[in-house]
Design a protein around this motif. Sequence first.
Motif, PDB file in Angstrom:
ATOM      1  N   THR A  30       5.183  -9.922   7.348  1.00 36.04           N
ATOM      2  CA  THR A  30       4.455 -10.737   6.376  1.00 36.04           C
ATOM      3  C   THR A  30       4.639 -10.248   4.941  1.00 36.04           C
ATOM      4  OG1 THR A  30       2.471  -9.417   6.755  1.00 36.04           O
ATOM      5  CG2 THR A  30       2.707 -11.455   8.050  1.00 36.04           C
ATOM      6  N   GLU A  31       5.129  -9.027   4.753  1.00 43.37           N
ATOM      7  CA  GLU A  31       5.327  -8.478   3.412  1.00 43.37           C
ATOM      8  C   GLU A  31       6.747  -8.695   2.889  1.00 43.37           C
ATOM      9  OE1 GLU A  31       4.067  -4.450   4.090  1.00 43.37           O
ATOM     10  OE2 GLU A  31       2.043  -4.910   3.415  1.00 43.37           O
ATOM     11  N   LEU A  32       7.587  -9.383   3.662  1.00 43.80           N
ATOM     12  CA  LEU A  32       8.980  -9.573   3.281  1.00 43.80           C
ATOM     13  C   LEU A  32       9.275 -11.023   2.935  1.00 43.80           C
ATOM     14  CD1 LEU A  32      10.700  -7.406   6.019  1.00 43.80           C
ATOM     15  CD2 LEU A  32      10.341  -6.808   3.625  1.00 43.80           C
ATOM     16  N   GLU A  68       8.840   5.302  -6.546  1.00 42.27           N
ATOM     17  CA  GLU A  68       7.868   6.233  -7.106  1.00 42.27           C
ATOM     18  C   GLU A  68       7.195   7.048  -6.012  1.00 42.27           C
ATOM     19  OE1 GLU A  68       5.103   3.958  -9.344  1.00 42.27           O
ATOM     20  OE2 GLU A  68       6.620   3.183 -10.682  1.00 42.27           O
ATOM     21  N   THR A  69       7.687   6.932  -4.804  1.00 36.21           N
ATOM     22  CA  THR A  69       7.067   7.632  -3.687  1.00 36.21           C
ATOM     23  C   THR A  69       8.132   8.335  -2.865  1.00 36.21           C
ATOM     24  OG1 THR A  69       5.753   7.373  -1.693  1.00 36.21           O
ATOM     25  CG2 THR A  69       7.145   5.525  -2.270  1.00 36.21           C
ATOM     26  N   ASP A  70       7.770   9.399  -2.200  1.00 36.13           N
ATOM     27  CA  ASP A  70       8.736  10.083  -1.353  1.00 36.13           C
ATOM     28  C   ASP A  70       8.658   9.607   0.088  1.00 36.13           C
ATOM     29  OD1 ASP A  70       6.976  13.240  -0.780  1.00 36.13           O
ATOM     30  OD2 ASP A  70       6.322  11.165  -0.718  1.00 36.13           O
ATOM     31  N   GLU A  95       0.834  -1.206   0.000  1.00 30.01           N
ATOM     32  CA  GLU A  95       0.000   0.000   0.000  1.00 30.01           C
ATOM     33  C   GLU A  95       0.863   1.248   0.000  1.00 30.01           C
ATOM     34  OE1 GLU A  95      -2.784   0.020   3.232  1.00 30.01           O
ATOM     35  OE2 GLU A  95      -3.254  -2.096   2.940  1.00 30.01           O
ATOM     36  N   LEU A  96       1.978   1.190   0.706  1.00 27.37           N
ATOM     37  CA  LEU A  96       2.853   2.337   0.874  1.00 27.37           C
ATOM     38  C   LEU A  96       3.839   2.519  -0.278  1.00 27.37           C
ATOM     39  CD1 LEU A  96       2.828   4.290   3.234  1.00 27.37           C
ATOM     40  CD2 LEU A  96       4.709   3.011   4.244  1.00 27.37           C
TER      41      LEU A  96
END
Length: 86
Positions: free
Chosen positions: A62-64, A46-48, A15-16
Motif C-alpha cells: 500500500t506504500e508503493l 537519512e536512515t541507516d 515511518e521507516l
Amino acid sequence: MALHENDRVYCKETELFSTSFYGSVTKVYEHSVLVKVEPEQLKKKETDKIDSFGDLVVIRQTELQLVNDAGEAIAEPVDEKVEAAE
C-alpha cells in the motif's frame, strides 16, 4: 495493486524512511514487497535502516506506486468484465 518482479516503484516517506525513493520489485509477498533501491537513491537516505539489508527493503504494498522509467505514475489497469456466451 498487482505488482510483479522487475516493476519500477516509487515509495513516499514512511515511518521507516524519512525520504522517498525509487526501486525495482525483486519479490512479492502477500501484503509486502522486497524492493531493490536504485543506487542513486541510496545517496539521499537519512536512515541507516536500508544498510541492514544492503540495498533491499521490505515495504507494504500500500506504500508503493507503480511508475514508468521517467518516474511518472502508471495507472492500475482496469479489468474488463467479460460476459458469458449464451
